[in-house]
Design an enzyme around this catalytic site. Structure first.
Site, PDB file in Angstrom:
ATOM      1  N   ALA A  52       0.300  56.070  85.236  1.00  0.00           N
ATOM      2  CA  ALA A  52      -0.006  55.680  86.612  1.00  0.00           C
ATOM      3  C   ALA A  52      -1.484  55.373  86.764  1.00  0.00           C
ATOM      4  O   ALA A  52      -1.873  54.343  87.334  1.00  0.00           O
ATOM      5  CB  ALA A  52       0.414  56.784  87.579  1.00  0.00           C
TER       6      ALA A  52
ATOM      7  N   ARG B 114      -3.839  54.793  84.361  1.00  0.00           N
ATOM      8  CA  ARG B 114      -4.385  53.772  83.463  1.00  0.00           C
ATOM      9  C   ARG B 114      -3.931  52.373  83.823  1.00  0.00           C
ATOM     10  O   ARG B 114      -4.699  51.421  83.726  1.00  0.00           O
ATOM     11  CB  ARG B 114      -3.954  54.051  82.013  1.00  0.00           C
ATOM     12  CG  ARG B 114      -4.634  55.188  81.324  1.00  0.00           C
ATOM     13  CD  ARG B 114      -4.298  55.153  79.831  1.00  0.00           C
ATOM     14  NE  ARG B 114      -2.877  55.004  79.578  1.00  0.00           N
ATOM     15  CZ  ARG B 114      -2.019  56.025  79.475  1.00  0.00           C
ATOM     16  NH1 ARG B 114      -2.459  57.256  79.616  1.00  0.00           N
ATOM     17  NH2 ARG B 114      -0.753  55.805  79.224  1.00  0.00           N
TER      18      ARG B 114
ATOM     19  N   ASP C  73      11.177  57.059  74.998  1.00  0.00           N
ATOM     20  CA  ASP C  73       9.828  56.664  75.382  1.00  0.00           C
ATOM     21  C   ASP C  73       9.486  55.228  74.997  1.00  0.00           C
ATOM     22  O   ASP C  73       8.930  54.485  75.803  1.00  0.00           O
ATOM     23  CB  ASP C  73       8.805  57.617  74.774  1.00  0.00           C
ATOM     24  CG  ASP C  73       7.442  57.485  75.422  1.00  0.00           C
ATOM     25  OD1 ASP C  73       7.351  57.666  76.648  1.00  0.00           O
ATOM     26  OD2 ASP C  73       6.468  57.182  74.712  1.00  0.00           O
TER      27      ASP C  73
ATOM     28  N   ARG D  20       6.386  64.402  76.306  1.00  0.00           N
ATOM     29  CA  ARG D  20       7.263  63.623  75.416  1.00  0.00           C
ATOM     30  C   ARG D  20       7.922  64.509  74.354  1.00  0.00           C
ATOM     31  O   ARG D  20       8.871  64.088  73.704  1.00  0.00           O
ATOM     32  CB  ARG D  20       6.466  62.527  74.715  1.00  0.00           C
ATOM     33  CG  ARG D  20       5.934  61.435  75.617  1.00  0.00           C
ATOM     34  CD  ARG D  20       5.098  60.455  74.799  1.00  0.00           C
ATOM     35  NE  ARG D  20       4.602  59.346  75.586  1.00  0.00           N
ATOM     36  CZ  ARG D  20       3.468  59.376  76.274  1.00  0.00           C
ATOM     37  NH1 ARG D  20       2.729  60.482  76.275  1.00  0.00           N
ATOM     38  NH2 ARG D  20       3.071  58.313  76.949  1.00  0.00           N
TER      39      ARG D  20
ATOM     40  N   TYR E 240       4.961  66.443  96.761  1.00  0.00           N
ATOM     41  CA  TYR E 240       5.702  65.185  96.797  1.00  0.00           C
ATOM     42  C   TYR E 240       6.409  65.018  98.136  1.00  0.00           C
ATOM     43  O   TYR E 240       6.542  63.907  98.659  1.00  0.00           O
ATOM     44  CB  TYR E 240       6.730  65.135  95.663  1.00  0.00           C
ATOM     45  CG  TYR E 240       6.151  65.351  94.281  1.00  0.00           C
ATOM     46  CD1 TYR E 240       4.847  64.964  93.968  1.00  0.00           C
ATOM     47  CD2 TYR E 240       6.903  65.958  93.271  1.00  0.00           C
ATOM     48  CE1 TYR E 240       4.315  65.164  92.703  1.00  0.00           C
ATOM     49  CE2 TYR E 240       6.383  66.166  92.010  1.00  0.00           C
ATOM     50  CZ  TYR E 240       5.094  65.767  91.732  1.00  0.00           C
ATOM     51  OH  TYR E 240       4.578  65.972  90.472  1.00  0.00           O
TER      52      TYR E 240
ATOM     53  N   HIS F 284      13.224  62.066  87.166  1.00  0.00           N
ATOM     54  CA  HIS F 284      13.447  60.739  87.747  1.00  0.00           C
ATOM     55  C   HIS F 284      14.609  60.729  88.736  1.00  0.00           C
ATOM     56  O   HIS F 284      14.503  60.179  89.829  1.00  0.00           O
ATOM     57  CB  HIS F 284      13.709  59.711  86.645  1.00  0.00           C
ATOM     58  CG  HIS F 284      12.501  59.383  85.836  1.00  0.00           C
ATOM     59  ND1 HIS F 284      12.511  58.437  84.830  1.00  0.00           N
ATOM     60  CD2 HIS F 284      11.227  59.880  85.861  1.00  0.00           C
ATOM     61  CE1 HIS F 284      11.309  58.359  84.285  1.00  0.00           C
ATOM     62  NE2 HIS F 284      10.516  59.237  84.885  1.00  0.00           N
TER      63      HIS F 284
ATOM     64  N   ALA G  56       0.289  61.028  86.545  1.00  0.00           N
ATOM     65  CA  ALA G  56       0.547  60.764  85.123  1.00  0.00           C
ATOM     66  C   ALA G  56      -0.428  59.727  84.582  1.00  0.00           C
ATOM     67  O   ALA G  56      -0.928  58.866  85.317  1.00  0.00           O
ATOM     68  CB  ALA G  56       1.980  60.280  84.939  1.00  0.00           C
TER      69      ALA G  56
ATOM     70  N   LEU H 273       6.922  60.440  86.944  1.00  0.00           N
ATOM     71  CA  LEU H 273       7.140  61.835  86.558  1.00  0.00           C
ATOM     72  C   LEU H 273       7.872  61.920  85.218  1.00  0.00           C
ATOM     73  O   LEU H 273       8.462  60.933  84.756  1.00  0.00           O
ATOM     74  CB  LEU H 273       7.957  62.540  87.646  1.00  0.00           C
ATOM     75  CG  LEU H 273       7.317  62.589  89.038  1.00  0.00           C
ATOM     76  CD1 LEU H 273       8.322  63.096  90.073  1.00  0.00           C
ATOM     77  CD2 LEU H 273       6.071  63.462  89.007  1.00  0.00           C
TER      78      LEU H 273
ATOM     79  N   LYS I 153      10.246  53.842  83.294  1.00  0.00           N
ATOM     80  CA  LYS I 153      11.317  53.811  82.291  1.00  0.00           C
ATOM     81  C   LYS I 153      11.252  55.074  81.441  1.00  0.00           C
ATOM     82  O   LYS I 153      10.178  55.682  81.331  1.00  0.00           O
ATOM     83  CB  LYS I 153      11.217  52.545  81.434  1.00  0.00           C
ATOM     84  CG  LYS I 153       9.865  52.371  80.713  1.00  0.00           C
ATOM     85  CD  LYS I 153       9.714  53.292  79.529  1.00  0.00           C
ATOM     86  CE  LYS I 153       8.296  53.530  79.135  1.00  0.00           C
ATOM     87  NZ  LYS I 153       8.138  54.706  78.263  1.00  0.00           N
TER      88      LYS I 153
END
Length: 329
Positions: free
Chosen positions: A17, A19, A180, A168, A60, A81, A14, A76, A99
């Site tokens: 993750a 950045r 978000d 999103r 995974y 989650h 993602a 994810l 989160k």
């Protein structure tokens, strides 16, 4: 245990993750990123090469089977989650989960129970709260620098509406602005007030172009003592993320409350001054806090119960927005 003791595995490639979280873990004192997994092995290998991660897995499950991994980070989509937190716990891995921790309070409870049963740590990835400026702000509040708190105002908005395929904007995947970014001012108010809201009222714009998720929401959280948080959040609006704490004798203002490490402002006794804060990486601090708890078997500063309580409020906000009612908690 020696420095750089804990080895991390990343479930997924993602953007958050790549950045922020992976560079933060790599910058931390006690952790290293050992492996990354994707359902697309080539994607995992490419990301591993870009970020100097030693091992890439094409599933995974393979990563969770790696006995050298101590901690798993889960960035994810929201609807995954719960499943992968529970599977990571059952594999004996400590967990940092992005989160919001879950889709509902009930899911968060299941996740916390699974972690407790497995004897592993579970932490929700709200990196902003580990920056020392929030300790500074809490100290100012407790010292009486702004008097009694009369209200908190917060916002977190950005515009990514053109990316129609973004996760999103998938309702069943836990899309929407409250999940978000609305979770940030909600969490901040709870943390700074040290109490839970008693009612939520939210108005939202649900977009048919984006699978009917809330693209903008404005809310009121009522706390005991006639104190309230007013907030807005959005994914189809100009970027901003301020926070203001209003007291009887002064104001604390954070122009950038949840992103970066900007200074904040204190207005007291008729004078407004800029408060300088350390320029540190909150993602690195988040990783080291979790590592310290794991290594020394200390309690987390924010236990899973905090995430459960935040999800309880998010549940109420979403219900209020959908049903156009004030929801008591």
């Amino acid at each position: 245990m020696s420095p750089k003791t804990l080895k991390w595995g990343i479930l997924g490639c993602a953007g958050i993750a790549k950045r922020s979280v992976i560079p933060g873990v790599q910058e931390s004192e006690l952790n290293e990123v050992h492996a990354i997994a994707s359902r697309d092995l080539d994607k995992a290998k490419q990301t591993a090469e870009q970020l100097n991660i030693p091992v890439a897995y094409g599933s995974y499950e393979e990563l969770l089977e790696d006995p050298s991994i101590d901690v798993v980070y889960i960035p994810l989509p929201n609807h995954l989650h719960k499943e992968w937190t529970i599977r990571a716990a059952e594999a004996g891995k400590h967990i940092l989960c992005e989160k919001p921790l879950a889709l509902t309070e009930a899911e968060a409870v299941e996740m916390a129970e699974a972690a407790a049963a497995a004897g592993v740590y579970l932490s929700e990835a709200f990196m902003y709260r580990y920056h020392p400026r929030y300790d500074m702000i809490r100290d100012l509040i407790s010292s009486g620098a702004i008097g009694d708190i009369r209200g908190i105002r917060g916002a977190f908005t950005f515009n990514n509406a053109g990316d129609k395929g973004n996760v999103r904007y998938k309702k069943e995947w836990g899309g929407g602005s409250i999940y978000d970014v609305g979770c940030y001012p909600i969490h901040a108010a709870r943390m700074l007030l040290g109490k839970e809201p008693v009612a939520a009222t939210v108005n939202a714009f649900f977009s048919a172009e984006h699978d009917d998720v809330d693209m903008m929401a404005s809310g009121l959280l009522e706390f005991e003592g006639s104190v309230a948080l007013t907030f807005d959040c959005g994914m189809w609006a100009a970027f901003r993320n301020p926070l203001e704490i209003l007291g009887t004798e002064g104001i604390i203002e954070l122009p950038s409350a949840f992103v970066g490490s900007d200074n904040f402002f204190l207005t007291a006794l008729g004078e407004r001054k800029e408060i300088e804060v350390p320029k540190v990486n909150a993602y690195a601090l988040q990783a080291d806090h979790l590592a310290t708890a794991i290594i020394h078997r200390r309690p987390l500063r924010f236990e899973p119960e905090d995430a459960i309580r935040n999800m309880r409020v998010i549940d109420a906000c979403l219900r209020s927005a959908r049903e156009h009612v004030r929801v008591e908690l």
